[in-house]
Design a protein around this motif. Structure first.
Motif, mmCIF file in Angstrom:
data_model
loop_
_atom_site.group_PDB
_atom_site.id
_atom_site.type_symbol
_atom_site.label_atom_id
_atom_site.label_comp_id
_atom_site.label_asym_id
_atom_site.label_seq_id
_atom_site.Cartn_x
_atom_site.Cartn_y
_atom_site.Cartn_z
ATOM 1 N N LEU A 1 -29.386 7.031 -112.455
ATOM 2 C CA LEU A 1 -29.404 5.779 -112.348
ATOM 3 C C LEU A 1 -28.145 5.083 -111.894
ATOM 4 C CD1 LEU A 1 -30.884 4.490 -115.894
ATOM 5 C CD2 LEU A 1 -31.529 3.968 -114.063
ATOM 6 N N SER A 2 -27.005 5.763 -111.751
ATOM 7 C CA SER A 2 -25.419 5.374 -111.416
ATOM 8 C C SER A 2 -25.070 5.555 -110.053
ATOM 9 C CB SER A 2 -24.695 5.604 -112.260
ATOM 10 O OG SER A 2 -24.555 7.013 -112.678
ATOM 11 N N ILE A 3 -25.559 6.916 -109.708
ATOM 12 C CA ILE A 3 -25.050 7.270 -108.225
ATOM 13 C C ILE A 3 -25.464 6.754 -107.051
ATOM 14 C CG2 ILE A 3 -26.874 9.233 -108.122
ATOM 15 C CD1 ILE A 3 -24.787 11.453 -107.262
ATOM 16 N N THR A 4 -24.472 6.723 -106.122
ATOM 17 C CA THR A 4 -25.051 6.248 -104.844
ATOM 18 C C THR A 4 -26.059 7.086 -104.236
ATOM 19 O OG1 THR A 4 -22.886 5.041 -104.564
ATOM 20 C CG2 THR A 4 -24.130 5.076 -102.724
ATOM 21 N N PRO A 5 -26.978 6.289 -103.844
ATOM 22 C CA PRO A 5 -28.324 7.439 -103.526
ATOM 23 C C PRO A 5 -28.074 7.605 -101.971
ATOM 24 C CG PRO A 5 -28.961 5.096 -103.391
ATOM 25 C CD PRO A 5 -27.694 5.287 -104.058
ATOM 26 N N TYR A 6 -28.315 8.867 -101.609
ATOM 27 C CA TYR A 6 -28.388 9.362 -100.261
ATOM 28 C C TYR A 6 -29.827 9.930 -99.961
ATOM 29 C CZ TYR A 6 -27.589 11.004 -95.571
ATOM 30 O OH TYR A 6 -27.770 11.213 -94.207
ATOM 31 N N PRO A 7 -30.582 9.717 -98.894
ATOM 32 C CA PRO A 7 -31.818 9.880 -98.642
ATOM 33 C C PRO A 7 -31.853 11.336 -98.058
ATOM 34 C CG PRO A 7 -31.465 8.346 -97.162
ATOM 35 C CD PRO A 7 -30.279 8.403 -98.213
ATOM 36 N N ARG A 8 -33.149 12.261 -98.305
ATOM 37 C CA ARG A 8 -33.141 13.485 -97.735
ATOM 38 C C ARG A 8 -33.548 13.301 -96.400
ATOM 39 N NH1 ARG A 8 -36.133 16.155 -101.378
ATOM 40 N NH2 ARG A 8 -34.766 17.805 -102.375
ATOM 41 N N ASN A 9 -34.459 12.365 -96.195
ATOM 42 C CA ASN A 9 -34.926 12.129 -94.810
ATOM 43 C C ASN A 9 -34.565 10.798 -94.394
ATOM 44 O OD1 ASN A 9 -36.429 14.623 -94.713
ATOM 45 N ND2 ASN A 9 -37.808 13.376 -96.505
ATOM 46 N N PRO A 10 -33.273 10.288 -94.040
ATOM 47 C CA PRO A 10 -32.475 9.096 -93.535
ATOM 48 C C PRO A 10 -33.648 8.381 -92.645
ATOM 49 C CG PRO A 10 -30.920 10.924 -93.545
ATOM 50 C CD PRO A 10 -32.103 11.475 -93.619
ATOM 51 N N LEU A 11 -33.965 8.766 -91.720
ATOM 52 C CA LEU A 11 -34.642 7.971 -90.495
ATOM 53 C C LEU A 11 -36.256 7.444 -91.191
ATOM 54 C CD1 LEU A 11 -34.776 6.509 -87.840
ATOM 55 C CD2 LEU A 11 -35.832 8.643 -86.959
ATOM 56 N N LEU A 12 -36.656 8.331 -91.767
ATOM 57 C CA LEU A 12 -37.973 8.039 -92.496
ATOM 58 C C LEU A 12 -37.707 6.924 -93.622
ATOM 59 C CD1 LEU A 12 -41.070 8.749 -92.560
ATOM 60 C CD2 LEU A 12 -40.599 10.494 -94.518
ATOM 61 N N SER A 13 -36.683 7.346 -94.415
ATOM 62 C CA SER A 13 -36.467 6.326 -95.524
ATOM 63 C C SER A 13 -35.999 4.900 -94.644
ATOM 64 C CB SER A 13 -35.283 6.889 -96.299
ATOM 65 O OG SER A 13 -35.699 7.899 -96.949
ATOM 66 N N GLU A 14 -35.395 4.831 -93.988
ATOM 67 C CA GLU A 14 -34.854 3.815 -93.345
ATOM 68 C C GLU A 14 -36.087 2.625 -92.683
ATOM 69 O OE1 GLU A 14 -32.528 0.358 -92.284
ATOM 70 O OE2 GLU A 14 -32.211 1.954 -93.478
ATOM 71 N N LEU A 15 -36.942 3.674 -92.249
ATOM 72 C CA LEU A 15 -38.320 2.887 -91.482
ATOM 73 C C LEU A 15 -38.932 2.169 -92.495
ATOM 74 C CD1 LEU A 15 -40.753 5.036 -89.195
ATOM 75 C CD2 LEU A 15 -41.484 3.302 -90.734
ATOM 76 N N PHE A 16 -39.112 2.996 -93.819
ATOM 77 C CA PHE A 16 -39.881 2.332 -94.927
ATOM 78 C C PHE A 16 -39.066 1.312 -95.574
ATOM 79 C CE2 PHE A 16 -42.916 5.684 -94.184
ATOM 80 C CZ PHE A 16 -43.774 5.446 -94.754
ATOM 81 N N ARG A 17 -37.855 1.360 -95.567
ATOM 82 C CA ARG A 17 -37.222 0.205 -96.008
ATOM 83 C C ARG A 17 -37.494 -1.036 -95.128
ATOM 84 N NH1 ARG A 17 -33.088 3.721 -98.178
ATOM 85 N NH2 ARG A 17 -32.127 3.975 -96.212
ATOM 86 N N ARG A 18 -37.178 -0.868 -94.022
ATOM 87 C CA ARG A 18 -37.446 -2.068 -92.995
ATOM 88 C C ARG A 18 -38.699 -2.869 -93.210
ATOM 89 N NH1 ARG A 18 -34.055 -3.245 -89.010
ATOM 90 N NH2 ARG A 18 -32.090 -1.971 -88.697
ATOM 91 N N THR A 19 -39.823 -2.041 -93.501
ATOM 92 C CA THR A 19 -40.864 -2.649 -93.748
ATOM 93 C C THR A 19 -41.092 -3.268 -95.047
ATOM 94 O OG1 THR A 19 -41.941 -0.482 -94.627
ATOM 95 C CG2 THR A 19 -42.458 -0.760 -92.347
#
Length: 527
Positions: A325-343
């Motif tokens: 709940l507190s750690i700053t998250p870092y995605p395993r698959n950054p580009l895929l995660s960013e793509l879905f965030r932008r959508t």
């Protein structure tokens, strides 16, 4: 330190090596150090048998500590700088090497090793498999598998999926509406500047047959169980946009209302599984899975009200159940995660896990349960076990996630909780928790007294019952003091004084003595 390590014994972070005759090969020392570095770091203790018996090492007669440290540095890649010192036990020299955590360290000749457990449940050094190396690369941001450029063009993309991707992106980010489709696909990371498809683009909206050829491990299985009996199963190999859309539609089929709460004239239906919690849990499983590991994402609905979602790959490096709940998250698959965030499909801030916790807490349900190892993550949501009283208190209130979880914890702790308990519950420092408590106190939801936090109903009930409690105490002991009242009722000294003064005004108690010797006894009328 030696005495402490001997008490601990061999573990995932401690390794003993025998070297009584100086027979321990330096290559074995290097491999053990690499093994520890690729796990959590730890200690290599030379001159101790596996059972903890100190037999000593003659190594320091021929080499200095600095020479040993330099050889370790030269024989590891990337170079590893360790701490080394010697201690004596029963007149025998023992060499202790403290190994820092350094993910993806190898021996100079290219061996990658990790700490693991063999069949006898003893810790040992095991080779890192190729898929584990890829996972660790993504953990440490050294490699994003989904950013890989493929030798494919736009013809490998599924047109309906592309149309949906572009539509949702433009709705979520209106400032991008004037861009051409190709420009937008490049911004999203679906296409490179040369027009090639990325792996993220193929996963998000590729054609099914081509996707299966490039990512054979991609599979999503949906099961519906009635007890132990599998009643329905669907298997998906389509792109993630298509699968996500289908799973959202499935939610409407399997989800159901399990109750209702009416508050301030507004009706709130209690769902089996909260919609936002479901969306976040599904998207996390699809997007953050480890595509280098064979295995399927599974979504298991149960007639009894449970939902269990599993995906291949453990938590990313640094994330645990205790800090999720507190750690700053870092995605395993950054580009895929960013793509879905932008959508707009997933939480823009990367804090979507908060929604999963909130989706359970606001209905008074058990909080999410995590089952995690280095091979998989499973999330368990229990839908049918809800608390109407907690729902009535929380629903409709303007709480931020931290405040809602604080209120949930207090209500599930019989109306009060300590600062330490709340800090642990919401995984925040005490100083930060105090800020959220202050916000709640300003709006009249809680009251902080003597280090504990109460919901206002609990405090009111305690005050109403206080008079009877005090009178019974005085009848038993003969008198009571202000400090005893404060401790007994868990209230501040000033509140305790007001309660006692009220009892004196009612003629129930009489004050005797002054200052530090003040006591309260029964009035003659009450005797």
């Amino acid at each position: 330190m030696l005495e402490e390590l001997l008490k601990i014994g061999e573990s995932e972070r401690v390794e003993f090596k025998s070297d009584r005759k100086g027979q321990l090969k330096f290559d074995t020392i290097i491999e053990t150090i690499v093994c520890l570095a690729n796990h959590k770091g730890g200690y290599l203790v030379i001159g101790v048998e596996d059972d903890g018996t100190v037999t000593g090492t003659p190594r320091l007669r021929t080499e200095t500590i600095e020479e040993i440290r330099a050889k370790i540095y030269a024989k590891t890649k990337p170079h590893l700088w360790v701490k080394i010192w010697a201690e004596k036990s029963e007149e025998k020299d023992v060499l202790i090497i403290e190994v820092p955590k350094q993910i993806l360290t190898a021996t100079a000749d290219g061996k990658y090793l990790r700490r693991g457990v063999e069949g006898d449940n003893r810790p040992s050094c095991l080779p890192l498999e190729p898929h584990e190396i890829l996972s660790l690369l993504s953990f440490t941001s050294q490699k994003d598998m989904t950013a890989e450029k493929l030798n494919l063009g736009k013809e490998a993309l599924d047109e309906p999926s592309i149309d949906l991707l572009l539509k949702t992106t433009k709705e979520n980010q209106p400032e991008l509406r004037n861009l051409s489709n190709d420009e937008l696909l490049r911004i999203l990371g679906v296409l490179t500047t040369q027009g090639n498809i990325t792996l993220a683009g193929l996963l998000a909206c590729g054609m099914e047959d081509i996707l299966h050829e490039f990512v054979p491990f991609h599979e999503v299985i949906l099961n519906y169980f009635d007890g132990a009996e599998l009643k329905e199963q669907k298997v998906y190999h389509a792109n993630l946009i298509s699968v996500f859309t289908e799973l959202i539609n499935i939610y409407k089929v399997y989800n159901r209302g399990i109750g209702e709460v009416i508050k301030d004239g507004i009706r709130y239906e209690i769902p089996l599984i909260d919609n936002e919690a479901y969306r976040e849990a599904i998207s996390n499983a699809l997007i953050h899975r480890d595509f280098s590991i064979a295995g399927s994402v599974s979504i298991n609905w149960y007639q009894d009200g449970r939902l269990i979602i599993s995906n291949p790959g453990g938590f990313v490096e640094g994330v645990t159940v205790d800090n999720i709940l507190s750690i700053t998250p870092y995605p395993r698959n950054p580009l895929l995660s960013e793509l879905f965030r932008r959508t707009g499909i997933v939480e823009k801030t990367g804090r979507g896990v908060d929604k999963i916790f909130v989706g359970q807490a606001k209905y008074g349900k058990p909080l999410p349960i995590w089952d995690v190892n280095n091979k998989h993550v499973s999330l368990i949501l229990i839908g049918t076990q809800w608390n109407k009283q907690i729902s009535e208190k929380i629903l409709g209130e303007d709480f931020i996630p931290e405040e809602l979880l604080i209120m949930y914890h207090i209500y599930t702790s019989n109306g009060s909780a300590s600062l330490g308990e709340l800090s642990k519950a919401i995984q925040r420092r005490k100083e930060e928790v105090l800020y959220f408590i202050w916000r709640l106190e300003e709006r009249g939801f809680v009251k902080r007294t003597n280090g504990n936090v109460f919901v206002k109903e609990k405090l009111k009930a305690a005050t109403e019952n206080a008079e009877d409690t005090i009178i019974e105490h005085v009848k038993s002991k003969g008198f009571i003091t202000r400090s005893e009242v404060a401790q007994m009722l868990n209230v501040s000294p000033s509140t305790a004084l007001r309660i006692l003064q009220k009892l004196v005004q009612k003629g129930m108690l009489k004050r005797i003595g002054t200052r530090g010797g003040t006591r309260y006894v029964l009035d003659e009328i009450q005797r």
